[in-house]
Design a protein around this motif. Structure first.
Motif, PDB file in Angstrom:
ATOM      1  N   ALA A  98      -8.991   7.957  -0.731  1.00 47.38           N
ATOM      2  CA  ALA A  98      -9.151   6.997   0.370  1.00 47.38           C
ATOM      3  C   ALA A  98      -7.906   6.115   0.519  1.00 47.38           C
ATOM      4  CB  ALA A  98     -10.382   6.125   0.130  1.00 47.38           C
ATOM      5  N   PHE A  99      -7.319   5.715  -0.593  1.00 45.66           N
ATOM      6  CA  PHE A  99      -6.188   4.796  -0.531  1.00 45.66           C
ATOM      7  C   PHE A  99      -4.857   5.514  -0.443  1.00 45.66           C
ATOM      8  CE2 PHE A  99      -7.419   0.288  -1.826  1.00 45.66           C
ATOM      9  CZ  PHE A  99      -8.699   0.427  -1.318  1.00 45.66           C
ATOM     10  N   GLU A 138       2.507  -0.877   3.781  1.00 41.47           N
ATOM     11  CA  GLU A 138       2.044  -2.123   4.395  1.00 41.47           C
ATOM     12  C   GLU A 138       1.872  -3.184   3.308  1.00 41.47           C
ATOM     13  OE1 GLU A 138      -0.870  -0.888   7.928  1.00 41.47           O
ATOM     14  OE2 GLU A 138      -1.353   0.110   6.046  1.00 41.47           O
ATOM     15  N   ILE A 139       1.846  -4.450   3.718  1.00 43.25           N
ATOM     16  CA  ILE A 139       1.681  -5.530   2.738  1.00 43.25           C
ATOM     17  C   ILE A 139       0.308  -6.161   2.896  1.00 43.25           C
ATOM     18  CG2 ILE A 139       2.549  -7.770   1.952  1.00 43.25           C
ATOM     19  CD1 ILE A 139       5.305  -6.886   3.195  1.00 43.25           C
ATOM     20  N   TRP A 140      -0.503  -6.080   1.848  1.00 41.15           N
ATOM     21  CA  TRP A 140      -1.800  -6.763   1.854  1.00 41.15           C
ATOM     22  C   TRP A 140      -1.629  -8.137   1.228  1.00 41.15           C
ATOM     23  CZ3 TRP A 140      -5.540  -7.343  -2.523  1.00 41.15           C
ATOM     24  CH2 TRP A 140      -6.666  -8.079  -2.117  1.00 41.15           C
ATOM     25  N   ASP A 141      -1.883  -9.167   2.001  1.00 40.95           N
ATOM     26  CA  ASP A 141      -1.808 -10.531   1.486  1.00 40.95           C
ATOM     27  C   ASP A 141      -3.189 -10.973   1.026  1.00 40.95           C
ATOM     28  OD1 ASP A 141      -1.583 -13.161   0.903  1.00 40.95           O
ATOM     29  OD2 ASP A 141      -0.892 -13.807   2.880  1.00 40.95           O
ATOM     30  N   THR A 173      -1.461   3.496  -9.208  1.00 45.04           N
ATOM     31  CA  THR A 173      -1.815   4.735  -8.514  1.00 45.04           C
ATOM     32  C   THR A 173      -2.439   4.495  -7.136  1.00 45.04           C
ATOM     33  OG1 THR A 173      -4.021   4.798  -9.505  1.00 45.04           O
ATOM     34  CG2 THR A 173      -2.259   5.923 -10.712  1.00 45.04           C
ATOM     35  N   LEU A 174      -2.746   3.238  -6.826  1.00 40.34           N
ATOM     36  CA  LEU A 174      -3.375   2.931  -5.525  1.00 40.34           C
ATOM     37  C   LEU A 174      -2.492   2.046  -4.656  1.00 40.34           C
ATOM     38  CD1 LEU A 174      -7.025   2.119  -6.753  1.00 40.34           C
ATOM     39  CD2 LEU A 174      -6.142   4.305  -5.879  1.00 40.34           C
ATOM     40  N   THR A 196       0.835  -1.203   0.000  1.00 38.69           N
ATOM     41  CA  THR A 196       0.000   0.000   0.000  1.00 38.69           C
ATOM     42  C   THR A 196       0.871   1.255   0.000  1.00 38.69           C
ATOM     43  OG1 THR A 196      -0.044   0.272   2.401  1.00 38.69           O
ATOM     44  CG2 THR A 196      -1.668  -1.249   1.447  1.00 38.69           C
ATOM     45  N   TYR A 243      -7.239  -2.839  -7.587  1.00 38.27           N
ATOM     46  CA  TYR A 243      -5.814  -2.645  -7.888  1.00 38.27           C
ATOM     47  C   TYR A 243      -5.506  -2.983  -9.348  1.00 38.27           C
ATOM     48  CZ  TYR A 243      -4.962  -2.284  -2.838  1.00 38.27           C
ATOM     49  OH  TYR A 243      -4.950  -1.876  -1.518  1.00 38.27           O
TER      50      TYR A 243
END
Lengths: 488, 488
Positions: free
Chosen positions: A462-463, A181-184, A208-209, A177, A202
């Motif tokens: 938001a992101f 952070e890492i989104w799994d 861009t997000l 992100t 995504y």
């Protein structure tokens, strides 16, 4: 802290995090990352950073955020819209994903492959083949483009008719992100309804997000045989009716349906005289069909022959030939694949990558051709593409004898406007498979409703409230003059 | 203004906007809208409002916002997770989409149909058939569920293996936002890469981000024949290996692959003695296969016979039968479709709608069965479902002679916990095709990472900052105690 202190400190922190060998600042080293594939955009950078793991990507994003350097993610740098090229300020950091090039897992029974963002598309295809599986995404740049870039632009290609775009081939993602952070979200599931669809948000967001670092992609059973055929027809409308026939006969076995106009093939046979048009006389349009058969080559050939016989009886198809062997099949595809090269040999032209509802293609070509011919007498249209997806490469070549550079200087803007207006009137898309990048931001905004732009802006905010991720791509930079307002 | 004044004024404004006949407040009239299909949830409402056009939906949303009444959108009210049932406060307004039931357009050459949210699924199938097309979404409730509900829950069903979930069947949407604006995203394009994927964000959001009012859905060429077969096997693992075989032989023609455990079929033949299991002896597992052929019934039957011969030689399949005609085919599907009814006849059980990666199904069933049997000696597992999608209805029936009500009271919570832990350990989904609704909010939150919950919350806040749309569905109500914090 001065700007150059800030830059130096950032670079030092990156070196500490991922090693000096992977942080490029020398102009000679960074140059290949700063110009886009079509050489339209030339950017500057404070550093090109090449992390080797997802954790390192996260760390570099945290550092970029801390030192306030906007991030431009980059894959194979083969994009057509400048989406991976930094701006000229020299204050953007390029994060290249090339070193994230591991295939993490192949699961033939689940028909999935888990790959890092930097894996070259052709390497995924090859690995799938080893397992008697097909990875269905296929496009011209497959030898150098990366799956992360394919996902970020939702790439299309030649097998969309059967297998869909990159979006339809993806089951799960891993994303860093803008907060580092890492989104799994690396799920390998065909069904999962437990919340909002982050994955598809995504995909196609052009970095861009967040930064896509890995993905679970779908595999398919490998077809036993591929059969190719050419059909000659009078008009795009006839090609359209023939498509309906072909889908009725072949159902989901039909994997390709490519249109090539007379002039497109004329350019090919002119600039590549070794290429042969297989029919004895000229035809207005030629269609290349491909069928992927799970039974046998004979089965596929017989099916195509029945289809051609039916369509010729109906008067839709004027002539047809089914490839007798692999080398003939290769020759048919060569005709199609040499159109872009033949265009280049003929001189620069004005390119469009557009889509309309399939049923409206005939009318779109007829109406738009007429408008352009009226505006520029003698203009030559290079019309070809993925008819089965409603996606045309609708390119406008200077009249014979007119200098291409002068032609572009005079006509690029008005021709673009004319084509996009026509696309819009046909409820189409001005960027079917090449994305927005920096090339088409203004046009994309122009044709979207103010509400849709506001919703897109709300997602971006938001992101990525700090506008750190690939600013001014897809959406205009919020800080730029004339950018749409944030709220209604 | 008192609460009852506010309510009365709101109802009057609605009546003025859409007519008294379409604003229900009488308890007798509103009752059918206030209890969910499984009769687990019983809500209250200030009014059930039935707008007849998209503009009327927008108007009612604006009024609800003005008078601060949260909105619960509802389609056919056939959901399994209580997502369309209001809470008990009586302060929520139900907006039923049933009167938006027009098929706006059919475009056979584009293979699309444009439908309003309230159109019944079976009506779309029938309209497609008139055009020699297939609308591929098919599920048990198709005679009463609406396409708006299918989209909002991303419904699955029996043809996902070939055609995907509802998400994959949708090209474009029209949505009324929580601000009462109308987003026209009714695009009928196979390729469009000009910005963020709003469509997929609304799909599966269960009405928490906006109200879907219309959609452009994909059609497919109608298959010439459907051929059905049953195969008897020893174990789920054998069924899995057989699936890989079937996909290799039939490729994309394979449209259904349903698993039915021994005990599932035992329940059917016990409670519906007129149903016949076609094999002479018992087998651990039975698979129902369906093939949709674009050539002929003979072709499909021959293909299945070759497949069965191969799989029996390999020792994977113990016995097999290919349906000889439509009525036998119907009888095979009847076995599958009577499992839920047979369960109901046997008494309440503990239901799960889960998915795991297809390759892990065998291991999941073995490991989870063992854990449950250890916890509850004599327990009977009703395991069946869409094996081809990795999606099982994994239901737990009381031991013989044990009262189902007592069984549920004692074991529902611990069995759910045990099953969901096992699903999680296998990287699966605790809600494959039934959504979250109000039934699974806590579990969905429990198994998602804090980051994913934060990203979901950020989306909700960006689109619906006033929390007006279907509050406390999918995500916990922000105002509820213990709800996750908004930012990290």
């Amino acid at each position: 802290m001065t700007a150059s202190d800030r830059s130096r400190n950032f670079v030092e922190a990156c070196i500490e995090a991922i090693g000096a060998a992977h942080v490029l600042t020398d102009a000679h080293d960074t140059a290949p990352f700063l110009t886009d594939w079509r050489k339209r955009y030339h950017g500057q950078t404070c550093a090109v950073v090449l992390p080797g793991t997802t954790e390192q990507v996260a760390k570099v994003v945290q550092l970029a955020r801390e030192y306030r350097f906007p991030i431009v993610p980059q894959g194979g740098n083969t994009g057509h819209s400048g989406g991976a090229t930094p701006d000229a300020s020299g204050t953007q950091v390029v994060i290249s994903l090339r070193r994230l090039n591991r295939i993490r897992d192949v699961d033939p029974l689940n028909n999935t492959i888990t790959v890092e963002a930097g894996v070259i598309l052709a390497d995924i295809q090859a690995r799938a083949e080893q397992e008697q599986r097909l990875f269905a995404l296929s496009l011209a740049a497959e030898g150098s483009c990366t799956i992360g870039g394919n996902l970020s632009t939702n790439a299309g290609g030649t097998a969309v008719l059967r297998y869909g775009n990159t979006r339809e081939l993806c089951l799960g993602l891993e994303v860093v992100t803008p907060q580092g952070e890492i989104w799994d979200g690396l799920r390998g599931l065909r069904k999962d309804n437990t919340g909002y669809d982050l994955r598809d948000l995504y995909i196609g967001a052009e970095g861009t997000l967040g930064i896509i670092t890995a993905a679970v992609m779908k595999l398919h059973p490998a077809p036993v045989a591929r059969v190719t055929a050419l059909a000659a027809l009078a008009s795009p409308q006839a090609a359209l009716d023939f498509l309906a026939n072909a889908q009725q006969y072949a159902g989901p076995l039909l994997t390709g349906f490519e249109l090539m106009s007379d002039f497109s093939l004329h350019l090919v046979t002119t600039h590549f005289p070794q290429m042969r048009y297989p029919f004895s006389k000229k035809h207005g349009q030629t269609v290349l069909l491909e069928l992927s058969d799970s039974e046998s080559e004979e089965h596929g050939r017989a099916l195509f022959e029945r289809l051609m016989e039916h369509a010729m009886k109906q008067g839709l198809v004027e002539d047809a030939v089914v490839a007798e062997n692999l080398s003939q099949s290769r020759a048919f595809w060569n005709l199609r694949e040499h159109i872009p090269l033949a265009q280049a040999a003929e001189g620069l032209n004005i390119k469009h990558d557009i889509a309309v509802p399939i049923s409206r293609i005939g009318h779109f070509i007829e109406a738009t051709d007429a408008l352009i011919a009226q505006a520029i007498p003698g203009v030559r249209m290079v019309t070809f593409g993925h008819l089965g997806d409603g996606n045309l490469h609708y390119n406008v070549q200077a009249p014979e004898g007119v200098d291409p550079e002068n032609f572009l200087a005079e006509f690029q803007a008005p021709v673009n406007a004319l084509v996009y207006e026509s696309v819009h009137a046909h409820r189409g898309s001005i960027s079917a498979e090449h994305g927005v990048g920096q090339l088409k931001v203004a046009e994309a905004m122009h044709y979207k409703s103010p509400l849709e732009v506001r919703l897109m802006r709300a997602l971006k905010t938001a992101f990525d409230p700090e506008n750190l991720m690939n600013p001014a791509k897809v959406l205009p930079d919020v800080r730029a003059p004339g950018a749409p307002r944030l709220s209604s």
